[in-house]
Design a protein around this motif. Sequence first.
Motif, PDB file in Angstrom:
ATOM      1  N   PHE A  54       0.876  -1.306  -0.003  1.00 10.30           N
ATOM      2  CA  PHE A  54      -0.204  -0.073   0.109  1.00 10.30           C
ATOM      3  C   PHE A  54       0.927   1.331   0.175  1.00 10.30           C
ATOM      4  O   PHE A  54       1.744   1.425   0.778  1.00 10.30           O
ATOM      5  N   ASP A  55       0.582   2.214  -0.833  1.00  6.42           N
ATOM      6  CA  ASP A  55       1.222   3.410  -0.995  1.00  6.42           C
ATOM      7  C   ASP A  55       0.172   4.612  -0.600  1.00  6.42           C
ATOM      8  O   ASP A  55      -0.544   4.983  -1.662  1.00  6.42           O
ATOM      9  N   PHE A  56       0.128   5.097   0.565  1.00  6.59           N
ATOM     10  CA  PHE A  56      -0.842   6.072   0.890  1.00  6.59           C
ATOM     11  C   PHE A  56      -0.262   7.203   0.929  1.00  6.59           C
ATOM     12  O   PHE A  56       1.037   7.514   1.212  1.00  6.59           O
ATOM     13  N   THR A  57      -0.965   8.191   0.516  1.00  7.34           N
ATOM     14  CA  THR A  57      -0.562   9.655   0.567  1.00  7.34           C
ATOM     15  C   THR A  57      -1.865  10.468   0.988  1.00  7.34           C
ATOM     16  O   THR A  57      -3.078  10.577   0.714  1.00  7.34           O
ATOM     17  N   ASP A  91      -4.476  -2.777  -7.979  1.00  8.51           N
ATOM     18  CA  ASP A  91      -3.650  -3.548  -9.084  1.00  8.51           C
ATOM     19  C   ASP A  91      -3.425  -4.933  -8.617  1.00  8.51           C
ATOM     20  O   ASP A  91      -2.644  -4.992  -7.905  1.00  8.51           O
ATOM     21  N   SER A  92      -4.498  -5.655  -9.100  1.00  2.75           N
ATOM     22  CA  SER A  92      -4.396  -7.113  -8.590  1.00  2.75           C
ATOM     23  C   SER A  92      -3.149  -7.951  -9.343  1.00  2.75           C
ATOM     24  O   SER A  92      -2.560  -8.775  -8.665  1.00  2.75           O
ATOM     25  N   ALA A  93      -2.671  -7.231 -10.363  1.00  2.56           N
ATOM     26  CA  ALA A  93      -1.569  -8.041 -10.991  1.00  2.56           C
ATOM     27  C   ALA A  93      -0.268  -7.845 -10.131  1.00  2.56           C
ATOM     28  O   ALA A  93       0.431  -9.019  -9.849  1.00  2.56           O
ATOM     29  N   SER A  94      -0.036  -6.719  -9.402  1.00  2.00           N
ATOM     30  CA  SER A  94       1.131  -6.254  -8.692  1.00  2.00           C
ATOM     31  C   SER A  94       0.951  -6.613  -7.372  1.00  2.00           C
ATOM     32  O   SER A  94       1.733  -6.383  -6.549  1.00  2.00           O
ATOM     33  N   LEU A  95      -0.375  -6.717  -6.850  1.00  3.20           N
ATOM     34  CA  LEU A  95      -0.753  -6.565  -5.637  1.00  3.20           C
ATOM     35  C   LEU A  95      -0.396  -5.270  -4.864  1.00  3.20           C
ATOM     36  O   LEU A  95      -0.380  -5.140  -3.449  1.00  3.20           O
ATOM     37  N   ASN A  96      -0.422  -4.166  -5.630  1.00  2.00           N
ATOM     38  CA  ASN A  96      -0.103  -2.711  -4.959  1.00  2.00           C
ATOM     39  C   ASN A  96      -1.433  -2.070  -5.021  1.00  2.00           C
ATOM     40  O   ASN A  96      -2.277  -2.054  -6.072  1.00  2.00           O
ATOM     41  N   THR A  97      -1.579  -1.243  -3.965  1.00  2.00           N
ATOM     42  CA  THR A  97      -2.631  -0.383  -3.941  1.00  2.00           C
ATOM     43  C   THR A  97      -1.984   1.100  -3.666  1.00  2.00           C
ATOM     44  O   THR A  97      -1.238   1.460  -2.982  1.00  2.00           O
ATOM     45  N   THR A  98      -2.673   2.040  -4.477  1.00  2.81           N
ATOM     46  CA  THR A  98      -2.206   3.410  -4.395  1.00  2.81           C
ATOM     47  C   THR A  98      -3.624   4.154  -3.625  1.00  2.81           C
ATOM     48  O   THR A  98      -4.614   4.126  -4.415  1.00  2.81           O
ATOM     49  N   ALA A  99      -3.422   4.724  -2.677  1.00  2.00           N
ATOM     50  CA  ALA A  99      -4.445   5.378  -1.951  1.00  2.00           C
ATOM     51  C   ALA A  99      -4.049   6.879  -1.551  1.00  2.00           C
ATOM     52  O   ALA A  99      -3.179   7.350  -1.141  1.00  2.00           O
ATOM     53  N   PHE A 100      -5.228   7.781  -1.584  1.00  2.00           N
ATOM     54  CA  PHE A 100      -5.245   9.094  -1.232  1.00  2.00           C
ATOM     55  C   PHE A 100      -6.167   8.998   0.228  1.00  2.00           C
ATOM     56  O   PHE A 100      -7.285   8.672   0.154  1.00  2.00           O
ATOM     57  N   ILE A 101      -5.678   9.631   1.195  1.00  2.00           N
ATOM     58  CA  ILE A 101      -6.441   9.995   2.307  1.00  2.00           C
ATOM     59  C   ILE A 101      -6.568  11.556   2.654  1.00  2.00           C
ATOM     60  O   ILE A 101      -5.702  12.069   2.610  1.00  2.00           O
ATOM     61  N   ALA A 102      -7.904  11.731   2.525  1.00  2.00           N
ATOM     62  CA  ALA A 102      -8.177  13.326   2.547  1.00  2.00           C
ATOM     63  C   ALA A 102      -8.157  13.648   4.047  1.00  2.00           C
ATOM     64  O   ALA A 102      -8.650  12.835   4.890  1.00  2.00           O
ATOM     65  N   VAL A 103      -7.736  15.037   4.388  1.00  2.00           N
ATOM     66  CA  VAL A 103      -7.438  15.388   5.830  1.00  2.00           C
ATOM     67  C   VAL A 103      -8.334  16.728   6.095  1.00  2.00           C
ATOM     68  O   VAL A 103      -8.660  17.183   7.148  1.00  2.00           O
ATOM     69  N   LEU A 121      -7.290   4.743   6.961  1.00  2.00           N
ATOM     70  CA  LEU A 121      -6.173   3.860   6.467  1.00  2.00           C
ATOM     71  C   LEU A 121      -6.666   2.353   6.608  1.00  2.00           C
ATOM     72  O   LEU A 121      -6.375   1.600   5.692  1.00  2.00           O
ATOM     73  N   VAL A 122      -7.151   1.658   7.792  1.00  2.00           N
ATOM     74  CA  VAL A 122      -7.704   0.746   8.168  1.00  2.00           C
ATOM     75  C   VAL A 122      -8.907   0.370   6.979  1.00  2.00           C
ATOM     76  O   VAL A 122      -8.891  -0.889   6.652  1.00  2.00           O
ATOM     77  N   GLY A 123      -9.752   1.105   6.941  1.00  2.13           N
ATOM     78  CA  GLY A 123     -10.671   1.000   5.914  1.00  2.13           C
ATOM     79  C   GLY A 123     -10.387   0.579   4.549  1.00  2.13           C
ATOM     80  O   GLY A 123     -10.740  -0.334   3.906  1.00  2.13           O
ATOM     81  N   VAL A 124      -9.272   1.209   3.985  1.00  3.00           N
ATOM     82  CA  VAL A 124      -8.731   1.059   2.703  1.00  3.00           C
ATOM     83  C   VAL A 124      -8.083  -0.516   2.741  1.00  3.00           C
ATOM     84  O   VAL A 124      -8.296  -1.377   1.977  1.00  3.00           O
ATOM     85  N   VAL A 125      -7.377  -0.652   3.817  1.00  2.69           N
ATOM     86  CA  VAL A 125      -6.480  -2.011   3.924  1.00  2.69           C
ATOM     87  C   VAL A 125      -7.259  -3.171   4.062  1.00  2.69           C
ATOM     88  O   VAL A 125      -7.100  -4.102   3.344  1.00  2.69           O
ATOM     89  N   ASN A 126      -8.469  -2.852   4.997  1.00  2.36           N
ATOM     90  CA  ASN A 126      -9.270  -4.043   4.994  1.00  2.36           C
ATOM     91  C   ASN A 126     -10.179  -4.511   3.784  1.00  2.36           C
ATOM     92  O   ASN A 126     -10.309  -5.655   3.690  1.00  2.36           O
ATOM     93  N   GLU A 131     -10.384  -9.032  -0.094  1.00  5.39           N
ATOM     94  CA  GLU A 131     -10.552  -9.707  -1.413  1.00  5.39           C
ATOM     95  C   GLU A 131      -9.511 -10.931  -1.458  1.00  5.39           C
ATOM     96  O   GLU A 131      -9.721 -11.958  -2.118  1.00  5.39           O
ATOM     97  N   HIS A 132      -8.640 -10.949  -0.417  1.00 12.13           N
ATOM     98  CA  HIS A 132      -7.616 -12.064  -0.579  1.00 12.13           C
ATOM     99  C   HIS A 132      -8.063 -13.121   0.795  1.00 12.13           C
ATOM    100  O   HIS A 132      -7.285 -13.625   1.142  1.00 12.13           O
ATOM    101  N   GLY A 133      -9.077 -12.861   1.442  1.00 10.07           N
ATOM    102  CA  GLY A 133      -9.450 -13.580   2.563  1.00 10.07           C
ATOM    103  C   GLY A 133      -8.546 -13.385   3.762  1.00 10.07           C
ATOM    104  O   GLY A 133      -8.365 -14.330   4.641  1.00 10.07           O
ATOM    105  N   LEU A 134      -7.784 -12.227   3.935  1.00  8.96           N
ATOM    106  CA  LEU A 134      -7.419 -11.578   5.048  1.00  8.96           C
ATOM    107  C   LEU A 134      -7.948 -11.159   6.224  1.00  8.96           C
ATOM    108  O   LEU A 134      -8.999 -10.886   6.275  1.00  8.96           O
ATOM    109  N   VAL A 135      -7.549 -11.598   7.482  1.00  7.52           N
ATOM    110  CA  VAL A 135      -8.178 -11.088   8.653  1.00  7.52           C
ATOM    111  C   VAL A 135      -8.084  -9.698   8.443  1.00  7.52           C
ATOM    112  O   VAL A 135      -7.277  -8.993   8.323  1.00  7.52           O
TER     113      VAL A 135
END
Length: 138
Positions: A54-57, A91-103, A121-126, A131-135
């Motif tokens: 995850f790459d958060f900005t 991006d499911s091919a690379s397993l990378n997520t780009t995300a923006f968090i507004a403040v 942050l937790v909302g996005v990662v969850n 999608e991958h069955g993670l806790v």
Amino acid sequence: MTNIEKQEQLPITISADSGFSNSLKPLLLELEMWLNFQALKADWYGDEACILAFDFTLVRSLEDKRLDSSEEGAAAGKEWVTGEGYAYCYDSASLNTTAFIAVADLLEAGVGIEQAIKSRLVGVVNAVGKEHGLVSLG
């Protein structure tokens, strides 16, 4: 990039848009360490073939990013998912997520900003982890 640099890079990174003060760096580092530790405790890194990155900005507002008006993004198959105060592209091919968090809305509301950012942050990662069955992270 050397092997040592690769080993030191955490799967979840958090930075701030260029419009923010450098005085935020300690908070960003604290949030980054906290979120990576939560993922580690939940065994998100157990399967090396499926480590989500995850790459958060942090940004002032999502409107500044014009996420849904990018024809290039749509042509590349990138679809932005938006929620209250966040937007991400997974991006499911690379397993990378780009995300923006507004403040900006958090500052206006006068809420506990650190806790509110953690919640976003937790909302996005969850959402991606599900999608991958993670806790789910707490």
